[in-house]
Design a protein around this motif. Structure first.
Motif, mmCIF file in Angstrom:
data_model
loop_
_atom_site.group_PDB
_atom_site.id
_atom_site.type_symbol
_atom_site.label_atom_id
_atom_site.label_comp_id
_atom_site.label_asym_id
_atom_site.label_seq_id
_atom_site.Cartn_x
_atom_site.Cartn_y
_atom_site.Cartn_z
ATOM 1 N N LYS A 1 62.535 40.816 48.055
ATOM 2 C CA LYS A 1 62.613 41.037 49.504
ATOM 3 C C LYS A 1 62.893 42.509 49.805
ATOM 4 C CE LYS A 1 64.128 36.482 50.986
ATOM 5 N NZ LYS A 1 65.206 35.740 51.642
ATOM 6 N N ARG A 2 63.753 43.106 48.979
ATOM 7 C CA ARG A 2 64.086 44.528 49.180
ATOM 8 C C ARG A 2 62.853 45.405 48.976
ATOM 9 N NH1 ARG A 2 66.553 48.838 45.909
ATOM 10 N NH2 ARG A 2 67.711 50.152 47.331
ATOM 11 N N MET A 3 62.103 45.097 47.933
ATOM 12 C CA MET A 3 60.888 45.879 47.658
ATOM 13 C C MET A 3 59.847 45.674 48.755
ATOM 14 S SD MET A 3 61.540 47.721 45.133
ATOM 15 C CE MET A 3 59.915 48.409 44.899
ATOM 16 N N ALA A 4 59.722 44.444 49.247
ATOM 17 C CA ALA A 4 58.775 44.167 50.333
ATOM 18 C C ALA A 4 59.172 44.937 51.594
ATOM 19 C CB ALA A 4 58.722 42.674 50.612
ATOM 20 N N LEU A 5 60.459 44.998 51.876
ATOM 21 C CA LEU A 5 60.927 45.757 53.037
ATOM 22 C C LEU A 5 60.623 47.240 52.872
ATOM 23 C CD1 LEU A 5 62.490 45.872 55.703
ATOM 24 C CD2 LEU A 5 64.568 46.114 54.351
ATOM 25 N N LEU A 6 60.871 47.779 51.687
ATOM 26 C CA LEU A 6 60.594 49.198 51.437
ATOM 27 C C LEU A 6 59.112 49.514 51.586
ATOM 28 C CD1 LEU A 6 62.917 49.921 48.393
ATOM 29 C CD2 LEU A 6 63.125 50.847 50.692
ATOM 30 N N LEU A 52 60.786 55.243 60.832
ATOM 31 C CA LEU A 52 60.475 54.309 59.757
ATOM 32 C C LEU A 52 60.646 54.965 58.390
ATOM 33 C CD1 LEU A 52 57.337 52.504 61.226
ATOM 34 C CD2 LEU A 52 59.604 51.524 60.854
ATOM 35 N N GLU A 53 60.260 56.225 58.292
ATOM 36 C CA GLU A 53 60.438 56.935 57.024
ATOM 37 C C GLU A 53 61.918 57.113 56.708
ATOM 38 O OE1 GLU A 53 59.298 61.097 54.770
ATOM 39 O OE2 GLU A 53 58.557 60.774 56.810
ATOM 40 N N GLY A 55 56.929 47.797 53.290
ATOM 41 C CA GLY A 55 56.600 47.638 54.704
ATOM 42 C C GLY A 55 56.995 48.848 55.537
ATOM 43 N N LEU A 56 58.181 49.377 55.286
ATOM 44 C CA LEU A 56 58.635 50.567 56.012
ATOM 45 C C LEU A 56 57.736 51.764 55.727
ATOM 46 C CD1 LEU A 56 62.509 50.343 55.578
ATOM 47 C CD2 LEU A 56 61.249 50.182 57.720
ATOM 48 N N LEU A 57 57.384 51.928 54.463
ATOM 49 C CA LEU A 57 56.547 53.068 54.087
ATOM 50 C C LEU A 57 55.141 52.947 54.670
ATOM 51 C CD1 LEU A 57 56.491 55.698 52.542
ATOM 52 C CD2 LEU A 57 55.814 54.430 50.515
ATOM 53 N N ILE A 58 54.552 51.773 54.589
ATOM 54 C CA ILE A 58 53.214 51.573 55.142
ATOM 55 C C ILE A 58 53.229 51.737 56.658
ATOM 56 C CG2 ILE A 58 51.424 49.836 55.539
ATOM 57 C CD1 ILE A 58 51.934 48.865 52.677
ATOM 58 N N GLY A 59 54.268 51.195 57.308
ATOM 59 C CA GLY A 59 54.396 51.357 58.758
ATOM 60 C C GLY A 59 54.508 52.820 59.160
ATOM 61 N N ALA A 60 55.279 53.585 58.398
ATOM 62 C CA ALA A 60 55.433 55.014 58.692
ATOM 63 C C ALA A 60 54.101 55.746 58.525
ATOM 64 C CB ALA A 60 56.484 55.628 57.778
ATOM 65 N N LEU A 61 53.387 55.444 57.450
ATOM 66 C CA LEU A 61 52.100 56.110 57.225
ATOM 67 C C LEU A 61 51.089 55.767 58.306
ATOM 68 C CD1 LEU A 61 51.819 55.694 53.363
ATOM 69 C CD2 LEU A 61 52.253 57.808 54.628
ATOM 70 N N ILE A 62 51.070 54.519 58.744
ATOM 71 C CA ILE A 62 50.155 54.120 59.823
ATOM 72 C C ILE A 62 50.508 54.846 61.114
ATOM 73 C CG2 ILE A 62 49.504 52.190 61.314
ATOM 74 C CD1 ILE A 62 49.631 50.416 58.797
ATOM 75 N N CYS A 63 51.793 54.887 61.448
ATOM 76 C CA CYS A 63 52.213 55.580 62.675
ATOM 77 C C CYS A 63 51.897 57.067 62.607
ATOM 78 C CB CYS A 63 53.704 55.363 62.919
ATOM 79 S SG CYS A 63 54.113 53.723 63.506
ATOM 80 N N TYR A 64 52.113 57.685 61.437
ATOM 81 C CA TYR A 64 51.769 59.096 61.283
ATOM 82 C C TYR A 64 50.269 59.306 61.473
ATOM 83 C CZ TYR A 64 56.326 60.516 59.377
ATOM 84 O OH TYR A 64 57.645 60.804 59.204
ATOM 85 N N GLY A 65 49.469 58.481 60.845
ATOM 86 C CA GLY A 65 48.012 58.636 60.933
ATOM 87 C C GLY A 65 47.489 58.468 62.345
#
Length: 52
Positions: A5-10, A39-40, A12-22
């Motif tokens: 769950k911890r890895m999935a959260l990490l 998010l980052e 998710g946070l990283l992918i969300g940050a990259l999408i928002c940046y893009g």
């Protein structure tokens, strides 16, 4: 929190940050860049938090 769950959260946070940046860079939307930065920050804080 379980390791999976911890890895999935990490991830998710990283992918969300990259999408928002893009999208924020493409549209010139400052609010999306700010959300991406938050998010980052959440990613880095969770990454270095010791697992319980």
């Amino acid at each position: 929190m379980a390791h999976g769950k911890r890895m999935a959260l990490l991830v998710g946070l990283l992918i969300g940050a990259l999408i928002c940046y893009g999208v924020g860079m493409h549209l010139g939307a400052l609010s999306l860049l700010v959300v991406g930065a938050l998010l980052e920050c959440g990613f880095w804080l969770r990454l270095f938090k010791s697992p319980s």
